[in-house]
Design a protein around this motif. Structure first.
Motif, PDB file in Angstrom:
ATOM      1  N   HIS A   1       6.393  10.492  74.086  1.00 41.33           N
ATOM      2  CA  HIS A   1       5.271  10.513  73.148  1.00 41.33           C
ATOM      3  C   HIS A   1       4.552   9.168  73.205  1.00 41.33           C
ATOM      4  N   THR A   2       3.964   8.886  74.357  1.00 42.74           N
ATOM      5  CA  THR A   2       3.218   7.657  74.595  1.00 42.74           C
ATOM      6  C   THR A   2       1.824   8.025  75.085  1.00 42.74           C
ATOM      7  N   PRO A   3       0.873   7.086  75.046  1.00 46.97           N
ATOM      8  CA  PRO A   3      -0.484   7.399  75.505  1.00 46.97           C
ATOM      9  C   PRO A   3      -0.533   7.942  76.933  1.00 46.97           C
ATOM     10  N   MET A   4       0.253   7.370  77.835  1.00 48.38           N
ATOM     11  CA  MET A   4       0.252   7.819  79.226  1.00 48.38           C
ATOM     12  C   MET A   4       0.574   9.303  79.323  1.00 48.38           C
ATOM     13  N   TYR A   5       1.598   9.752  78.610  1.00 49.06           N
ATOM     14  CA  TYR A   5       2.012  11.149  78.693  1.00 49.06           C
ATOM     15  C   TYR A   5       1.170  12.040  77.781  1.00 49.06           C
ATOM     16  N   PHE A   6       0.521  11.463  76.801  1.00 51.40           N
ATOM     17  CA  PHE A   6      -0.451  12.207  76.002  1.00 51.40           C
ATOM     18  C   PHE A   6      -1.609  12.656  76.895  1.00 51.40           C
ATOM     19  N   PHE A   7      -2.113  11.724  77.700  1.00 50.82           N
ATOM     20  CA  PHE A   7      -3.210  12.066  78.606  1.00 50.82           C
ATOM     21  C   PHE A   7      -2.734  12.952  79.759  1.00 50.82           C
ATOM     22  N   LEU A   8      -1.508  12.764  80.202  1.00 55.47           N
ATOM     23  CA  LEU A   8      -0.955  13.630  81.238  1.00 55.47           C
ATOM     24  C   LEU A   8      -0.843  15.062  80.720  1.00 55.47           C
ATOM     25  N   ARG A   9      -0.423  15.212  79.478  1.00 56.63           N
ATOM     26  CA  ARG A   9      -0.333  16.541  78.878  1.00 56.63           C
ATOM     27  C   ARG A   9      -1.727  17.173  78.767  1.00 56.63           C
TER      28      ARG A   9
ATOM     29  N   PRO B   1       0.309  -5.915  78.329  1.00 61.59           N
ATOM     30  CA  PRO B   1       1.402  -5.159  77.690  1.00 61.59           C
ATOM     31  C   PRO B   1       1.580  -5.451  76.206  1.00 61.59           C
ATOM     32  N   LEU B   2       1.316  -6.683  75.780  1.00 56.79           N
ATOM     33  CA  LEU B   2       1.495  -7.030  74.374  1.00 56.79           C
ATOM     34  C   LEU B   2       0.433  -6.377  73.480  1.00 56.79           C
ATOM     35  N   GLN B   3      -0.750  -6.174  74.026  1.00 53.47           N
ATOM     36  CA  GLN B   3      -1.835  -5.564  73.258  1.00 53.47           C
ATOM     37  C   GLN B   3      -1.893  -4.052  73.426  1.00 53.47           C
ATOM     38  N   TYR B   4      -1.067  -3.521  74.315  1.00 52.77           N
ATOM     39  CA  TYR B   4      -1.115  -2.087  74.633  1.00 52.77           C
ATOM     40  C   TYR B   4      -0.961  -1.183  73.409  1.00 52.77           C
ATOM     41  N   PRO B   5       0.041  -1.399  72.545  1.00 51.64           N
ATOM     42  CA  PRO B   5       0.186  -0.515  71.374  1.00 51.64           C
ATOM     43  C   PRO B   5      -1.010  -0.587  70.426  1.00 51.64           C
ATOM     44  N   ILE B   6      -1.674  -1.746  70.390  1.00 53.71           N
ATOM     45  CA  ILE B   6      -2.817  -1.907  69.498  1.00 53.71           C
ATOM     46  C   ILE B   6      -4.051  -1.221  70.073  1.00 53.71           C
ATOM     47  N   ILE B   7      -4.297  -1.460  71.366  1.00 45.92           N
ATOM     48  CA  ILE B   7      -5.488  -0.882  72.005  1.00 45.92           C
ATOM     49  C   ILE B   7      -5.362   0.632  72.128  1.00 45.92           C
TER      50      ILE B   7
ATOM     51  N   ASN C   1      -3.841   3.014  70.590  1.00 45.90           N
ATOM     52  CA  ASN C   1      -3.208   3.630  69.427  1.00 45.90           C
ATOM     53  C   ASN C   1      -3.519   5.129  69.412  1.00 45.90           C
ATOM     54  N   PRO C   2      -2.720   5.933  68.705  1.00 49.42           N
ATOM     55  CA  PRO C   2      -2.901   7.395  68.720  1.00 49.42           C
ATOM     56  C   PRO C   2      -4.302   7.851  68.325  1.00 49.42           C
ATOM     57  N   GLN C   3      -4.876   7.217  67.316  1.00 47.63           N
ATOM     58  CA  GLN C   3      -6.208   7.609  66.876  1.00 47.63           C
ATOM     59  C   GLN C   3      -7.243   7.398  67.972  1.00 47.63           C
ATOM     60  N   PHE C   4      -7.158   6.262  68.675  1.00 47.20           N
ATOM     61  CA  PHE C   4      -8.105   5.967  69.746  1.00 47.20           C
ATOM     62  C   PHE C   4      -7.935   6.952  70.904  1.00 47.20           C
ATOM     63  N   CYS C   5      -6.695   7.327  71.212  1.00 47.64           N
ATOM     64  CA  CYS C   5      -6.442   8.296  72.291  1.00 47.64           C
ATOM     65  C   CYS C   5      -7.068   9.648  71.977  1.00 47.64           C
ATOM     66  N   VAL C   6      -6.952  10.079  70.729  1.00 43.67           N
ATOM     67  CA  VAL C   6      -7.559  11.351  70.316  1.00 43.67           C
ATOM     68  C   VAL C   6      -9.083  11.258  70.389  1.00 43.67           C
ATOM     69  N   GLN C   7      -9.636  10.118  69.985  1.00 42.16           N
ATOM     70  CA  GLN C   7     -11.083   9.932  70.034  1.00 42.16           C
ATOM     71  C   GLN C   7     -11.595   9.976  71.471  1.00 42.16           C
TER      72      GLN C   7
END
Length: 309
Positions: A54-62, A127-133, A135-141
């Protein structure tokens, strides 16, 4: 000349005569279709069921897998039926729907591949900013923006195409309705359509390709500073994506950037098959076979459903 459609139906490419050849085409198309559906369904199931993915990479892969299942379903099932029945007729409305959906899926696929490249860039280079940049809301947008802009893009091209008159041949030299083939059949002036198609192809394809290329140039530059083990891990997530991007963009460019006078039907069919069938078929194979996380997740999901822990 009045802008009216004078034909009531189109004829798709006729498959070679002979029952054996029809069965051969039916088998090839069916195996490709079923393999694509099963492979992408596996990725959707695994990335949904396994909490570790349940990470952005696999969210977009799905999302890409869902899109690919829709993408290949637009053209291949109809081609399978046609190969057996010999019925190549498709209504004007059916042709317009097919063109709209193919353009929509191809456009969104390019955006998804670009987003996935950027996701890898942020994950590896920041990598340190990855969770901030990411984020789930931004991925959905990002996903919603891709889908909505795809609807507009496909609507503009489909609408402009079916304002034209089709009063000559109604034989589409393709196994599905696609934009370049249909423009060659029009008896109206298609100059503005071709200019719009060329301009949009350069902007969208060129823009996405440039964005992806720049992302990977920065990724590979950063990877040179990594320890050998970390470099191998980064490569394992980047190389599959590069392979998928290369196949898709080369085939799309080959179809939509070819001169309108070109009439090599076989070449056009092969290129069209590459961008409508091959990427959806290869995506689950490449991402699952070369990705340790996905393979481990498959094993965990199997154990979960079998009751073994």
């Amino acid at each position: 000349m009045a802008n009216s459609t004078m034909v009531t139906e189109f004829l798709l490419l006729s498959f070679p005569d002979g029952w054996n050849m029809r069965v051969f085409y039916f088998t090839v198309f069916t195996v490709t279709y079923l393999g694509t559906m099963l492979g992408n369904l596996l990725i959707i199931t695994v990335t949904t069921a396994d909490q570790n993915l349940h990470t952005p990479m696999y969210f977009f892969l799905r999302n890409l897998s869902i899109l690919d299942m829709c993408y290949i379903s637009i053209t291949v099932p109809n081609a399978c039926v046609n190969s057996l029945t010999g019925n190549q007729v498709i209504s004007v409305g059916g042709c317009a729907t097919q063109i709209f959906l193919v353009i929509f899926c191809a456009y969104v696929e390019m955006l998804f591949l670009s987003i996935m490249a950027w996701d890898r860039y942020v994950a590896i280079c920041q990598p340190l900013q990855y969770p901030i940049i990411m984020n789930p809301q931004f991925c959905v947008q990002l996903t919603l923006a891709s889908l909505l802009s795809g609807l507009v893009y496909a609507g503009v091209h489909t609408g402009n195409t079916f304002k034209l008159s089709f009063c000559q041949s109604n034989v589409v030299h393709q196994f599905f309705c696609d934009l370049p083939s249909l423009l060659r059949l029009s008896c109206s002036d298609t100059t503005s359509n071709m200019v719009l198609l060329l301009f949009s192809a350069v902007v969208v394809c060129g823009g996405c390709f440039t964005f992806i290329t720049m992302s990977y140039i920065r990724i590979f530059s950063a990877m040179l500073k990594f320890p050998t083990r970390e470099t191998g891990k980064a490569f394992s997530t980047c190389i599959p994506h590069i392979l998928v991007v290369s196949v898709f963009f080369i085939s799309v460019t080959g179809v939509y950037m070819r001169p309108s006078a070109t009439s090599d039907t076989l070449q056009s069919i092969i290129l069209s098959a590459f961008y409508t069938m091959v990427p959806p078929f290869l995506n689950p194979l490449i991402y699952s076979l070369r990705n340790k996380q996905v393979k481990e997740a498959v094993r965990r999901v199997k154990q979960l459903f079998s009751g073994k822990r």
